[in-house]
Scaffold this motif. Structure first.
Motif, PDB file in Angstrom:
ATOM      1  N   GLU A  63       0.833  -1.209   0.000  1.00  0.00           N
ATOM      2  CA  GLU A  63       0.000   0.000   0.000  1.00  0.00           C
ATOM      3  C   GLU A  63       0.866   1.257   0.000  1.00  0.00           C
ATOM      4  O   GLU A  63       0.554   2.238  -0.690  1.00  0.00           O
ATOM      5  CB  GLU A  63      -0.924   0.008   1.220  1.00  0.00           C
ATOM      6  N   TRP A  65       3.792   1.545  -1.304  1.00  0.00           N
ATOM      7  CA  TRP A  65       4.376   1.649  -2.648  1.00  0.00           C
ATOM      8  C   TRP A  65       3.383   2.243  -3.648  1.00  0.00           C
ATOM      9  O   TRP A  65       3.771   2.982  -4.553  1.00  0.00           O
ATOM     10  CB  TRP A  65       4.844   0.270  -3.108  1.00  0.00           C
ATOM     11  N   ASN A  66       2.100   1.925  -3.481  1.00  0.00           N
ATOM     12  CA  ASN A  66       1.086   2.335  -4.462  1.00  0.00           C
ATOM     13  C   ASN A  66       0.279   3.570  -4.050  1.00  0.00           C
ATOM     14  O   ASN A  66      -0.538   4.046  -4.834  1.00  0.00           O
ATOM     15  CB  ASN A  66       0.100   1.180  -4.710  1.00  0.00           C
ATOM     16  N   SER A  67       0.479   4.077  -2.837  1.00  0.00           N
ATOM     17  CA  SER A  67      -0.375   5.147  -2.314  1.00  0.00           C
ATOM     18  C   SER A  67       0.024   6.520  -2.851  1.00  0.00           C
ATOM     19  O   SER A  67       1.153   6.978  -2.605  1.00  0.00           O
ATOM     20  CB  SER A  67      -0.308   5.161  -0.783  1.00  0.00           C
TER      21      SER A  67
END
Length: 299
Positions: A63, A65-67
């Motif tokens: 999360e 990494w992708n937030s």
């Protein structure tokens, strides 16, 4: 006949028992155990209150990494860090050179420039928040009195100026601390070098560039590393002055950790983010020290 002297056998056990062991126990209880606990909780969805601790593996790190919010906080952190490291050190060097050259009232100037560092981040934040207030702040009132009312802006509420306000107020608070370190470095430089350069026709700038600044390389290394670490974990000023806003314009990684951990009750995610920040600080510090120490050798 002389009496033989009896040599007492020295032993390290008393020192370990009475000095090292208590410190080691305290360090283990308050540093090592919480650190290991943080590593464990970073792999869970714990909310920080309930006894329900569910292991979720690498979900928190995925999360992160992708937030987009984390990416924005990282960008704000880097902008703040780079700005503070550069500005605080430039201002500190200028103040140190000024104080070093002043012969009258030098101690008063040192006290004046160093005084802001004695204030806590909370107090400093409140002071600057009042000064920069759009309605009754002294900054806008002064601009108005000088006939520059058109330049009065909402320093803490406008996305274009909020980060700038945080940076400048932090430089005001922190530059005096680094000034003391640079001042110590300046006073360790032999005056004969500058006198010889002056006889050879070097002006003040040439003396600073070719003599003073290279010999301050050790102080520069210390101050830049300290400024970088301090900037990466800045919290107080943002909490008081902007609360991470307007929007998310001044939300840094440290403040995001606080918001998700205590505001949103996501201690697991906040702890994972804290570990990421720890490794970011570690990597940047090691890289910075290696680069600056190489510069010291070259100089």
């Amino acid at each position: 006949m002389a009496t033989p002297t009896i040599k007492k056998k020295k032993t390290w056990q008393p020192y370990a028992l009475y000095f090292i062991l208590p410190s080691f126990i305290l360090y283990t209880l308050f540093v090592i155990v919480p650190t290991l606990g943080s590593v464990y909780y970073s792999f869970t969805s714990w909310d920080g209150i309930s006894s329900d601790v569910r292991f979720i593996g690498l979900a928190n790190f995925v999360e992160i990494w992708n937030s987009p919010r984390v990416h924005n906080a990282l960008k704000n952190t880097m902008v703040l860090t780079i700005s503070l490291v550069i500005l605080e050190n430039i201002v500190a060097i200028l103040l140190a050179v000024f104080v070093d050259k002043v012969r009258w009232l030098s101690k008063i100037f040192r006290s004046i420039f160093y005084f802001p560092t004695l204030l806590s981040g909370i107090v400093m934040g409140f002071v600057w928040a009042m000064m920069l207030n759009y309605n009754f702040g002294v900054v806008n009132q002064m601009l108005d009195k000088l006939g520059l009312g058109a330049f009065a802006v909402d320093w803490l509420g406008d996305p274009k100026y909020a980060m700038l306000a945080v940076i400048l107020s932090t430089v005001w608070k922190g530059a005096g601390y680094y000034m003391i370190i640079y001042l110590a470095g300046l006073q360790g430089i032999p005056q004969e070098l500058n006198e010889a350069a002056s006889i050879d026709g070097a002006n003040g700038w040439q003396q600073f560039r070719h003599i003073t600044f290279p010999l301050l390389a050790g102080s520069v290394t210390v101050c830049m590393v300290l400024a970088m670490i301090s900037a990466l974990k800045i919290f107080d000023q943002i909490a008081v002055m902007t609360d991470g806003g307007p929007g998310f314009e001044t939300e840094t990684l440290t403040y995001l950790i606080y918001k998700v951990g205590f505001g949103e009750l996501r201690q697991g995610f906040g702890t994972a983010l804290a570990l990421v920040l720890f490794f970011i600080i570690l990597i940047i510090t090691v890289f910075q020290v290696k680069v600056l120490q190489k510069r010291e050798v070259e100089m």
